[in-house]
Design a protein around this motif. Structure first.
Motif, PDB file in Angstrom:
ATOM      1  N   ARG A 151      85.566   1.932  58.497  1.00 14.88           N
ATOM      2  CA  ARG A 151      84.491   1.752  59.461  1.00 14.88           C
ATOM      3  C   ARG A 151      84.782   2.428  60.791  1.00 14.88           C
ATOM      4  N   GLU A 195      83.008   5.748  61.287  1.00 24.00           N
ATOM      5  CA  GLU A 195      81.563   5.877  61.150  1.00 24.00           C
ATOM      6  C   GLU A 195      80.891   6.486  62.380  1.00 24.00           C
ATOM      7  N   GLU A 246      86.796   7.947  47.953  1.00 24.46           N
ATOM      8  CA  GLU A 246      87.277   8.573  49.187  1.00 24.46           C
ATOM      9  C   GLU A 246      88.171   9.781  48.874  1.00 24.46           C
ATOM     10  N   HIS A 273      78.267   3.480  51.830  1.00 22.60           N
ATOM     11  CA  HIS A 273      79.089   4.202  52.814  1.00 22.60           C
ATOM     12  C   HIS A 273      78.212   5.206  53.550  1.00 22.60           C
ATOM     13  N   VAL A 331      77.664   0.734  56.563  1.00 18.32           N
ATOM     14  CA  VAL A 331      78.847   0.612  55.724  1.00 18.32           C
ATOM     15  C   VAL A 331      79.213  -0.851  55.518  1.00 18.32           C
ATOM     16  N   ASP A 388      86.327   2.416  45.626  1.00 21.49           N
ATOM     17  CA  ASP A 388      86.159   3.031  46.941  1.00 21.49           C
ATOM     18  C   ASP A 388      87.295   4.002  47.267  1.00 21.49           C
ATOM     19  N   LYS A 439      82.064  -1.431  53.308  1.00 22.84           N
ATOM     20  CA  LYS A 439      83.463  -1.396  52.877  1.00 22.84           C
ATOM     21  C   LYS A 439      84.344  -0.889  54.018  1.00 22.84           C
ATOM     22  N   ARG A 497      79.791   8.937  54.475  1.00 18.38           N
ATOM     23  CA  ARG A 497      79.899   9.843  53.327  1.00 18.38           C
ATOM     24  C   ARG A 497      78.513  10.267  52.833  1.00 18.38           C
TER      25      ARG A 497
END
Length: 951
Positions: free
Chosen positions: A284, A287, A196, A233, A279, A192, A281, A236
């Motif tokens: 958050r 979001e 990112e 996610h 999400v 992750d 993971k 994303r």
């Protein structure tokens, strides 16, 4: 100050309702100290429901946070950390200076990976209590984690930039350097933090450039990297769709390269999951700012997939992948979910487009490129959409749209239109057959089918004969076709010069000839006719010169004819036919899977069959009612012989390949058939080694986790049989062994049979004896209450198996806590079972007692309290002729003697001392050593004196 346990509020004047809140809080604190975190949580929750003051509420919320922090590592659930954070935040809202709540929230945030927020809470804790070493150490630890993450991210920056430079450099075309860079990028995106970093380095725009270059290897690398970026996610995913364009992503499905199309299909599936689930993971907090309406993004994606179905120039494989995505994404996962609005929207917007694929011809190719699997995939999607409808009005709308579409082709479009309409009817008959039956009843459709069967054009005959075959499989139409179509099918079979027509006509005759199913007394054709049909089917099946699509129809014929036991016997004797069948199941022609599975179910008699009640049979005969008869060759001895022959022919390897199929053709019904066959294959203990050696154990796990309820149960039972008689660590290597637990626990439910309950308990007993991690997995699946329930079962074998399972689970701290908790009869039940006449039940219960009294000495003092017969039971164990029972009894007595001088005194004042004295003089066995240790401890207590010989 203690920060790990529940807190205590400052003294305050009593207020109305305070005593009950206070009482529940204290009760919760005691339960927490005893390790019963679930009980403590319940007590604090109950207290919150009363008239608690704001100060009390703050304490209760932070105590609930402590419970969730303790429960999270036990049950391995992230949601407990989420709840801990929520509860601590509520406490902080009531009291901003609550240092315990701040600390607990920091612990939860750290576990959730939100280190930047966790460090703020810890800094606040240190400012409030500067001398607290616990806070100082926690702050140092989390600071180290943040620095490590910063170092990793900064080192990754340069790597990402370098990888993209290599990939986008035209000079590096096809080099090993480029290949390595693409692999590294994919690997980085799987983590992750790496995903990112790529995302924040304008990675999506750079990946878009890789996609635009059109090179297969670069496109694959870009798509697989995007999978990592979008996986689980939501924000994303939405940003990626916005940058690339939904239309652009979906269009990649339609490229000619099969590998690229599959990679795009995987990416879109990940995007669907991210949009639906949200999400899971980190990140958050960001979001909400990005996502406005995920449902809108879903509809845009689905709308583009529907458009792709009817786009000219899209590859057949791409069309199939689009159908697969719609099958997975649109219908509800569970009928318990009341919202089927997405299905209704797809029916209104895209039903005609799906029917257009279902009505397309593969040969000769039409405007739309389709594969051999396209029509079956369309049928499955239509079936799932129809099954997802909730009321008659919704179903009527579905019928109306289908009928209007068929009429639009059938009327005024000439012969080509009629063929298209009939092909669409065939598609419906293979999917939502209610809609197909209604379409057949439209004016002129059935008459056109019969007329076109006599056409001189092979393409027209093929469409008509296939429609006739699919219609023959539906009870509503079978009587009409029996009366009007049998003679036509016979003429086609006998007179046609084309194998493609003859084989389809034969399948139609096979369907009509098997209308009686397994009922020996109901034969549609003359004696020997079905054997002749089956022989011809096997001949075509073995003919390599015929294309796979045509040979599939031979398997369809056998799937119906193998209802006849004579046909089954001949089929399993034909090694060449079995080999051809298994080879065909491995080819890309996936639509054959259901027919192969059906034939195997028939050969192994793994369909549901209940022996009729003799009294009811006599009554039916007296009333002149038809009574089904079983074929003599369907007796168990014949079935066992057929299973042996199938195993020798390699049926397990073929089925393992079928289970691995990534195709919508592997429907829930098909999975159920495969589960039934696997259960039949593992029925005999001596056959289970063969099944395991060929990968059957691994193949059963996905069958037990997905499919119909019946199919999952059958697969779970097969898993239980394998787990009982083989080494589970060899049968299910690596992480797979943990996946077996859930299916086994599902067999403990009351709707399963007694045999299934028993086999599940035996299998779980084996697993519980392997490792603590497996025991924790069993606890996490909430199996303990069900196992305890079966300890009271009337059936002695089930009761014994449950007790043995509990004995192995007693090695876990959580189960020991249950026995140690006040106010239950768990310990009493084990003591009483240790005195039962059933020696195997005695052994299991005594083993559990020995384990528990060794691990928890406090239980020793409670044994005399649970029953007045405790002394007799222990004496009977020591006097048993069974060495195992003696040893377990001796260990229990030794644990009790070592636990308390008072209990030791009671034991020595009874006949127990004489029994121990006799046992201590035996040979050097475990029983002798345990008995001698008891007497030595009694001497140490001063309760007895050694004799003159020092004994």
């Amino acid at each position: 100050m203690t920060v790990s346990g529940p807190g205590t509020p400052e003294p305050r004047p009593a207020t109305p309702g305070a005593s009950s809140v206070e009482q529940l809080r204290k009760e919760g604190n005691e339960l927490f100290k005893c390790g019963d975190y679930g009980g403590a949580l319940a007590a604090y929750t109950q207290a919150l429901g009363l008239d608690a003051t704001p100060q009390d509420q703050a304490v209760l919320h932070r105590n609930r946070a402590a419970c969730h922090l303790k429960l999270a590592p036990v049950f391995l659930l992230q949601e407990d950390y989420d709840k801990a954070e929520t509860e601590a935040s509520k406490a902080i809202e009531k009291d901003g200076g609550d240092v315990k709540a701040l600390y607990r929230r920091s612990q939860a945030l750290e576990k959730l990976g939100r280190l930047d927020q966790a460090v703020l809470d810890l800094q606040r804790c240190v400012s409030l209590e500067p001398k607290n070493k616990v806070f100082q150490e926690a702050l140092r630890n989390i600071g180290g984690q943040i620095q490590e993450k910063v170092r990793y991210m900064s080192s990754t920056d340069a790597k990402v930039e370098q990888m993209f430079q290599i990939l986008l450099d035209p000079e590096e075309k096809g080099t090993e350097k480029k290949q390595k860079a693409s692999q590294n990028l994919v690997v980085l995106a799987r983590e992750d933090a790496g995903a990112e970093k790529i995302f924040r380095s304008n990675g999506v725009q750079l990946l878009q450039r890789l996609l635009d270059m059109g090179e297969t290897d670069l496109m694959l690398a870009a798509l697989r990297t995007l999978v990592g970026i979008c996986s689980e996610h939501q924000s994303r995913t939405v940003a990626t769709l916005s940058i690339l364009g939904t239309r652009r992503v979906v269009s990649i499905l339609g490229v000619e390269s099969q590998a690229v199309s599959l990679a795009a299909c995987h990416l879109l599936q990940v995007m669907f999951d991210a949009l639906k689930e949200g999400v899971k993971k980190g990140f958050r907090g960001k979001e909400g700012a990005i996502i406005v309406d995920p449902a809108r993004e879903l509809k845009v994606l689905i709308s583009n997939l529907l458009d792709l179905l009817t786009e000219v120039g899209v590859s057949g494989q791409g069309r199939d992948n689009a159908l697969t995505l719609l099958i997975k994404a649109v219908p509800r996962k569970s009928l318990k979910d009341p919202n089927n609005s997405l299905t209704l929207w797809v029916i209104d917007q895209g039903l005609k487009k799906i029917l257009e694929v279902g009505g397309s011809l593969q040969d000769p190719p039409g405007e739309l490129a389709v594969t051999a699997n396209s029509r079956m995939s369309a049928s499955i999607l239509l079936s799932k959409l129809f099954d997802d409808l909730k009321c008659d009005a919704e179903r009527e709308n579905f019928h109306r749209l289908c009928e209007n579409y068929i009429k639009s082709w059938f009327e005024g479009q000439g012969l080509a239109g009629k063929l298209r309409a009939i092909q669409t009817v065939s598609c419906l008959l293979q999917g939502p057959c209610d809609a197909g039956n209604r379409a057949l009843e439209l004016s002129g459709v059935m008459e056109s089918v019969i007329a076109l069967c006599a056409s001189e054009q092979e393409e027209e005959q093929l469409v008509a004969v296939e429609a006739l075959i699919h219609a023959a499989g539906k009870a509503k139409r079978a009587s009409f076709i029996t009366a009007n179509g049998v003679s036509l099918l016979k003429d086609l079979y006998k007179c046609s010069e084309k194998d493609s027509i003859r084989i389809r006509a034969l399948v139609g005759l096979c369907k009509l000839g098997s209308a009686g199913g397994t009922d020996f007394s109901m034969k549609q054709f003359a004696e020997g006719s079905t054997l002749k049909l089956a022989k011809q089917c096997r001949k075509w099946l073995c003919n390599d010169q015929i294309d796979a699509g045509t040979r599939r129809w031979a398997v369809e014929g056998l799937a119906y004819l193998t209802f006849d036991a004579d046909v089954k016997e001949e089929f399993v004797e034909d090694a060449a036919a079995l080999k051809a069948l298994f080879q065909l199941s491995r080819l890309e022609e996936r639509s054959v899977l259901f027919a192969v599975a059906s034939a195997l179910v028939n050969c192994t008699n793994s369909y549901d069959y209940e022996e009729p009640d003799p009294k009811m049979v006599e009554l039916a005969k007296y009333a002149k009612q038809h009574v089904p008869e079983q074929h003599p060759k369907d007796k168990p001895s014949f079935v066992r012989a057929r299973v042996k022959k199938l195993l020798a022919a390699g049926v397990v390897s073929a089925m393992v390949c079928m289970v691995k199929t990534e195709s919508p053709v592997l429907t829930s019904s098909c999975r159920e058939l495969l589960s039934r066959v696997f259960l039949a294959l593992v029925e005999e203990v001596e056959d289970r080694g063969t099944v395991v050696a060929q990968g059957g154990g691994r193949a059963l796990i996905p069958l037990a986790l997905e499919g119909t309820d019946v199919g999952q149960t059958k697969a779970a039972q097969a898993l239980a049989k394998l787990t009982i008689t083989s080494n589970p660590e060899m049968t299910f290597p690596g992480e797979r062994i943990y996946e077996v637990v859930r299916p086994l626990v599902s067999l403990l439910h009351l709707n399963c049979s007694g045999l299934q309950n028993f086999e599940a308990l035996m299998a779980l007993t084996n697993l519980a004896g392997i490792s603590e991690r497996l025991r924790q997995k069993i606890l996490k699946e909430k199996a303990v209450p069900m196992i305890e329930g079966y300890m009271f079962e009337e059936h002695e074998m089930i009761r014994r198996a449950a007790t043995e399972c509990m004995c192995n689970l007693a090695m876990s701290k959580e189960v020991q806590d249950l026995f140690e908790a006040q106010g239950n009869d768990r310990l009493k039940l084990l003591v009483l079972y240790s005195g039962e006449d059933d020696e195997l039940l005695q052994r299991a219960a005594a083993g559990g007692l020995a384990m528990l009294t060794s691990m928890r000495p406090t239980l020793c003092s409670r044994i005399p309290q649970v029953t007045t017969h405790w002394l007799e039971i222990l004496q009977a164990l020591l006097l048993s002729s069974n060495q195992e029972l003696q040893h377990r009894g001796a260990v229990v007595v030794l644990n009790m003697v070592e636990a308390s001088r008072e209990i030791a005194s009671t034991l020595m004042e009874s006949e127990m001392m004489e029994i121990l004295s006799v046992l201590a003089k035996g040979d050097h066995s475990p029983v002798t050593r345990a008995a001698a240790a008891c007497l030595d401890k009694a001497v140490e207590y001063g309760l007895i004196q050694p004799n003159q010989d020092g004994e």
